[in-house]
Each structure stands twice: as structure tokens, then as C-alpha cells.
Design a protein around this motif. Structure first.
Motif, PDB file in Angstrom:
ATOM      1  N   ARG A  11       1.006  -1.293  -0.149  1.00  0.00           N
ATOM      2  CA  ARG A  11      -0.061   0.008  -0.203  1.00  0.00           C
ATOM      3  C   ARG A  11       0.807   1.356  -0.110  1.00  0.00           C
ATOM      4  O   ARG A  11       0.703   2.434  -0.492  1.00  0.00           O
ATOM      5  N   ALA A  12       1.942   1.224   0.767  1.00  0.00           N
ATOM      6  CA  ALA A  12       2.902   2.530   0.845  1.00  0.00           C
ATOM      7  C   ALA A  12       3.628   2.533  -0.611  1.00  0.00           C
ATOM      8  O   ALA A  12       3.706   3.556  -1.250  1.00  0.00           O
ATOM      9  N   ALA A  36       0.707   4.061  -3.012  1.00  0.00           N
ATOM     10  CA  ALA A  36       0.459   5.773  -2.855  1.00  0.00           C
ATOM     11  C   ALA A  36       1.809   6.376  -3.133  1.00  0.00           C
ATOM     12  O   ALA A  36       1.661   7.504  -3.804  1.00  0.00           O
ATOM     13  N   LEU A  37       2.875   5.799  -3.162  1.00  0.00           N
ATOM     14  CA  LEU A  37       4.204   6.760  -3.332  1.00  0.00           C
ATOM     15  C   LEU A  37       4.238   6.580  -4.945  1.00  0.00           C
ATOM     16  O   LEU A  37       4.659   7.743  -5.380  1.00  0.00           O
ATOM     17  N   ASP A  68       1.785   9.365  -6.033  1.00  0.00           N
ATOM     18  CA  ASP A  68       2.029  10.763  -5.715  1.00  0.00           C
ATOM     19  C   ASP A  68       3.246  11.313  -6.278  1.00  0.00           C
ATOM     20  O   ASP A  68       3.273  12.467  -6.779  1.00  0.00           O
ATOM     21  N   LYS A  98       8.489  16.174   3.647  1.00  0.00           N
ATOM     22  CA  LYS A  98       7.734  15.324   2.771  1.00  0.00           C
ATOM     23  C   LYS A  98       8.292  15.380   1.331  1.00  0.00           C
ATOM     24  O   LYS A  98       7.500  15.378   0.138  1.00  0.00           O
ATOM     25  N   TYR A 111       5.311  14.092  -1.482  1.00  0.00           N
ATOM     26  CA  TYR A 111       4.407  13.181  -1.317  1.00  0.00           C
ATOM     27  C   TYR A 111       3.546  13.745  -0.278  1.00  0.00           C
ATOM     28  O   TYR A 111       3.826  14.540   0.404  1.00  0.00           O
ATOM     29  N   SER A 112       2.282  13.025  -0.169  1.00  0.00           N
ATOM     30  CA  SER A 112       1.178  13.691   0.789  1.00  0.00           C
ATOM     31  C   SER A 112       1.182  13.005   2.137  1.00  0.00           C
ATOM     32  O   SER A 112       2.281  12.408   2.347  1.00  0.00           O
ATOM     33  N   THR A 131       0.361   9.293   2.363  1.00  0.00           N
ATOM     34  CA  THR A 131       1.446   8.480   2.036  1.00  0.00           C
ATOM     35  C   THR A 131       2.481   8.555   2.935  1.00  0.00           C
ATOM     36  O   THR A 131       3.101   7.684   3.594  1.00  0.00           O
ATOM     37  N   SER A 132       2.761   9.806   3.761  1.00  0.00           N
ATOM     38  CA  SER A 132       3.539   9.827   4.858  1.00  0.00           C
ATOM     39  C   SER A 132       3.422   8.883   5.735  1.00  0.00           C
ATOM     40  O   SER A 132       4.435   8.288   6.567  1.00  0.00           O
ATOM     41  N   LEU A 188       3.923   5.455   4.970  1.00  0.00           N
ATOM     42  CA  LEU A 188       5.461   5.010   4.898  1.00  0.00           C
ATOM     43  C   LEU A 188       6.323   5.032   6.509  1.00  0.00           C
ATOM     44  O   LEU A 188       6.893   4.019   6.718  1.00  0.00           O
TER      45      LEU A 188
END
Length: 333
Positions: free
Chosen positions: A157-158, A161-162, A165, A186, A205-206, A209-210, A213
Motif C-alpha cells: 500500500r505504501a 501510494a508513493l 504521488d 515530505k 508526497y502527501s 502517504t507519509s 510510509l
């Protein structure tokens, strides 16, 4: 020197001394590993085709090249793949000509200019390029993907998302190191050696997402692994080793199967992110910077996908065009 192209997979290269010498030279010049492998596939494919006809490339003719192109097209190769293979073959033949191993290049260079008196003609290459817009999922399909992956590992999932982004290519995503992050701001630095055009960039990145991560890196700290590679393999065979592009491709293929989105690929997140930015009205130069495009022509694809310019232009002109062009309603009958 260890060759990066696989002679077991490309077995026709094993007996082709000049082809191996050319590929080794391209590798020494710093050709990207994936491009090197694509060039090896192209030359190997051509060698396999001409094997029953001629003994080596030095005796090949334009007729041989045309036959190979038609055979490749009949096998269903995509237009972009076929163009890449023809380009690789042309470069290989250029090498043979420069080395004095044959008199000329049987693969014509498309797009070159030919002069005849005061008239200039643009010559056609052996393959006409088709400019297709990339596929992007609908909002409903994207929501379906997020639901289908909600129980996936925190790593997957990370990465998903990355990839979105940062509009990251597969190799860029899998090559990320811990030292590439500026967690406070970020920001993520994409190193030049991991990019397609060998140009580094910094992408944001959002907050969401952070958070993903952070959870993944907290779990990663408990593992015995390489100190700097971020995304690690979870398979028993390669556990704790840096994840490969092949593994990430397989992960996305499983996501596509579960979410019933057959067109989903590792590049979809990049296409969607750049299109979303175009829809939001971000300046095209800023989109090009995020994408890592050297020329704006590549970025224009996402402007077309967003239909931003067309929508704005129609909104400005429809009012003035409607009155003189549309018939009058007239009185009610």
C-alpha cells in the motif's frame, strides 16, 4: 566484465561475436539495464529470423529486414515495441558499418530530412509510429482498487501510494533508498541513475502517504536487512532483499486481478497522477518537471487525457458560436 544481457534467454547471441561486442560497448557507455536487455532481445529476434536464410548480419539485406518486421508484426508485437526493436537493429547495423564489416545500413532512419534542389522532404522510417493515449482508470475503478488493496501488506500500500504521488516509474520506485527521503518536508529525491533519462528530480508526497510510509518503516526497523534499501522482498526465497521491478510487476498484476481492472499496470499510477495534475490546472512545465520529461511534447499527452485545454476553449467559444449556428426555437406549435 559480466554481461547484463542473458545469453541463456537470448541464445542466438551466443554465436554472434559482433552483436555481443556491440552490446558490451553499449553497456560500457552506460546504457540503462532495461534498455540493454531490450536491445539484446531485438538483435536476438533478428538473428533467429535470418538464421535459416543467411549466415550472419553482415550479409543481410533490406529484404531480410522487411521480412523480419512483417513477421514481428504478425506475432502481435505492439507498435512501440516494434519501433524500439527496429531502432536497436538500426544502431547495430550502424556499428557494423562503422567497423567496416558491411557497406551500408539496410535499416532506414525515419524522420531524417532529404533535400532535392530547393525542396526538403521528410523521409519515412520503416515503421509508422502510432500515438495512442495511455489508459487511465475511472474514479469508480480507482476506488475499487483501493478497496481491493485495503487488506494488502503495508509495504504494497505504501508503494502504491508513493508511485501515485511521485508519478514514479517502476525502476524509480523499487530503487528508493532511506537516504533519498526528506521526511520533514515530505520530499523524495529520485537519483539520476535510477531514471529513464538519467536526470535526477525531487518529488513531493502527501500526508496520507507519509503515514503509510511511517508505519512501514517502523515495521522495517525490526527486520535484519540492508541498511538503506526501503522496499524489501517478502518472499521466502529473497526475504529482506531489495524488491525487484519484476516482483513489483507481479504485485500489481495481483492487484489488477482482485480489483477486476485488467488494464492496470505499474505505469498506471504515473499516468493517473500526471492526468490529475493536468485536470487541476497545474502549469505544463511543472508537470513536465515532476514527470522528468526532457521535452514538453511528452507532457502534452496528459493535457490531452485531461481534456483541459479543449474544455476551456469550448467554454470560451460556445456562447458566440451557438447563436449564429443553431436554429431558432420558433413559436410553440
Amino acid at each position: 566484465m559480466t554481461l547484463r544481457f542473458d545469453l541463456e534467454r537470448h541464445h542466438h547471441l551466443a554465436g554472434a561475436i559482433h552483436a555481443r561486442a556491440w552490446l558490451t560497448m553499449r553497456e560500457q557507455f552506460g546504457l540503462a539495464p532495461n534498455t540493454l536487455d531490450a536491445y539484446a532481445r531485438a538483435v536476438d529476434s533478428y538473428l533467429a529470423f535470418i538464421e535459416p536464410r543467411v549466415h550472419d548480419c553482415e550479409a543481410s539485406t533490406q529484404s531480410d529486414v522487411a521480412g523480419w518486421i512483417n513477421e514481428s508484426r504478425a506475432r502481435g508485437l505492439a507498435n512501440s515495441t516494434l519501433i524500439q526493436r527496429v531502432t536497436a537493429l538500426r544502431l547495430f547495423f550502424e556499428y557494423l558499418v562503422e567497423e567496416g564489416l558491411r557497406p551500408g545500413n539496410p535499416v532506414s532512419r525515419g524522420g531524417a530530412f532529404r533535400c532535392c534542389g530547393t525542396t526538403v522532404f521528410r523521409t519515412a522510417g520503416p515503421i509508422r509510429r502510432m500515438h495512442k493515449l495511455p489508459w487511465i482508470p475511472t474514479d469508480e475503478e480507482w476506488e475499487r482498487l483501493l478497496r481491493a488493496t485495503s487488506e494488502d501488506s503495508i509495504r504494497d500500500r505504501a508503494m502504491l501510494a508513493l508511485a501515485y504521488d511521485g508519478a514514479l516509474r517502476r525502476e524509480e520506485l523499487c530503487s528508493i533508498m532511506v537516504s533519498d527521503f526528506d521526511f520533514a518536508r515530505k520530499l523524495l529525491t529520485i537519483r539520476a541513475e535510477t531514471t529513464k533519462n538519467r536526470s535526477g528530480k525531487v518529488v513531493p508526497y502527501s500526508l496520507a502517504t507519509s503515514a503509510l510510509l511511517g508505519r512501514y518503516l517502523n515495521r522495517r526497523r525490526t527486520m535484519r536487512c540492508e541498511p538503506d534499501a526501503v522496499f524489501l522482498s517478502e518472499s521466502p526465497r529473497n526475504r529482506m532483499m531489495p524488491i525487484t521491478s519484476y516482483t513489483w510487476t507481479k504485485v500489481v498484476e495481483r492487484m489488477a486481478l482482485r480489483s477486476e481492472i485488467p488494464h492496470l499496470t505499474t505505469h498506471t499510477m504515473r499516468h493517473l497522477r500526471l492526468t490529475d495534475l493536468a485536470r487541476a490546472g497545474l502549469d505544463m512545465h511543472h508537470i513536465a518537471t515532476l514527470a522528468g520529461h526532457r521535452v514538453l511534447q511528452s507532457t502534452l499527452i496528459y493535457i490531452h487525457l485531461s481534456a483541459r485545454d479543449l474544455t476551456d476553449a469550448l467554454a470560451r467559444t460556445m456562447g458566440s458560436l451557438a447563436a449564429p449556428r443553431h436554429p431558432s426555437l420558433g413559436p410553440e406549435e
